[in-house]
Design an enzyme around this catalytic site. Sequence first.
Site, mmCIF file in Angstrom:
data_model
loop_
_atom_site.group_PDB
_atom_site.id
_atom_site.type_symbol
_atom_site.label_atom_id
_atom_site.label_comp_id
_atom_site.label_asym_id
_atom_site.label_seq_id
_atom_site.Cartn_x
_atom_site.Cartn_y
_atom_site.Cartn_z
ATOM 1 N N HIS A 1 -15.946 -4.639 -36.451
ATOM 2 C CA HIS A 1 -15.568 -6.058 -36.397
ATOM 3 C C HIS A 1 -14.394 -6.282 -37.345
ATOM 4 O O HIS A 1 -14.377 -5.706 -38.429
ATOM 5 C CB HIS A 1 -16.774 -6.914 -36.827
ATOM 6 C CG HIS A 1 -16.436 -8.363 -36.978
ATOM 7 N ND1 HIS A 1 -16.377 -9.223 -35.909
ATOM 8 C CD2 HIS A 1 -16.126 -9.094 -38.087
ATOM 9 C CE1 HIS A 1 -16.054 -10.435 -36.352
ATOM 10 N NE2 HIS A 1 -15.896 -10.384 -37.672
ATOM 11 N N GLY B 1 0.814 -1.217 0.000
ATOM 12 C CA GLY B 1 0.000 0.000 0.000
ATOM 13 C C GLY B 1 0.843 1.260 0.000
ATOM 14 O O GLY B 1 2.083 1.207 0.058
#
Length: 433
Positions: free
Chosen positions: A407, A221
């Site tokens: 696509h 952290g």
Amino acid sequence: MDEVSHMADLGVDFGTPKLDIGKLRTHKEKVIGKLTGGLAAMAKMRKVTTVRGVGEFLSANHVVVEETTGAGQEKTGVKKVLAFKNCIIAAGSQAVRLPFMPKDPRVVDSTGALALKEVPKRMLILGGGIIGLEMGTVYSTLGARLDVVEMMDGLMQGADRDLVKVWQKMNAPRFDNIMLKTKTVGAKATKAGIEVTFESAEVGVAAPAPQVYDMVLQAVGRTPNGKKIAAEKAGVSVTDRGFIPVDIQMRTNVPHIFAIGDIVGQPMLAHKAVHEAHVAAEVIAGEIQGNKELAASAFNARVIPSVAYTDPEVAWVGLTEDQAKAQGIKVKKGLFPWTASGRAIANGRDEGVTKLLFDDSPEAHGHGKILGGGMVGTHAGDMIGEVALAIEMGADAIDIGKTIHPHPTLGESIGMAAEVAHGSCTDLPPSKK
């Protein structure tokens, strides 16, 4: 390196990679130089005076800076006092250092790991969060064997478990040991390496045996730098943990002093900090110019995306499935597996999944807006922005599904996931009633 490793199976063999760590490090430093140089140039164009050094408040309108030089924080001995009418505190955070870890070059934080001085044979990652796993991915690909120790019951906390499961299955070969529900309780520097001692976080469960590592990465952290800037001399409130409380305009308890970034709270992400900084700058500029619209700026983002830059990438934004369950929020899920994505199949990387969550409460009447989404797979981080935009715009499954996506792309999986939630996806086998 990971992306081309399967190419020999397709008939394009690159052979075994040869690593020149010096060249790699030079490339990394060139990239950083270009980015920081670009920022310095933009500051100059905007007539911003930059003063480099270690600063702290003297009063509510003065800062003293001990100037620094060189590649690090080498002090020149020159002190400069700067007066200001308005101030934005952006002093960030630093990696948490565990008190029992020895001061040894083989014990590093994320900054030290990025120095890329050498590749260890055995590396321990303390903390199973995003930063540790990102750095672990780098060192593993360069040749290190990994262990990871995490106090919680899973890696990459915050992301949904189904997404992490895909990542973990793909990354299992990198790790010798994944020690969950385990605490690191001691470490000592020896000639052979850093000897680390563990303890189980569960009562009555045996701890893993002590292990010796060539490198230990502390990634447990980050802690904010609020206590290091003499904020009390300016009258600015700082919490016990070092965070600086601010309002929606990023204003501290002292009206002409603002704060942004890691120092104001979670999530500690650069993209959040930039948006907060824009708000603070706009408010200040609006007040100086008497522009009421600008002075009314506020940080009101609905969502902030998160990305783990591992391989595969894991990205998520808004409500997660785990959070929805915990909060009792009824959601309709659209899940599109990349095994049905032409682009992912062609890439040889069809392990991914795209998931969207829509409001399924009775009040939504079957037309619920998108509440969250997540994906695991190559380039997930490049695509999560569309999901964030959909949440900010209040889109529903029809809005997203009927938006024609190009696509073959990975991005069309977002449109497909929306179609799955809507019940109109023709790219998957029909669902069993």
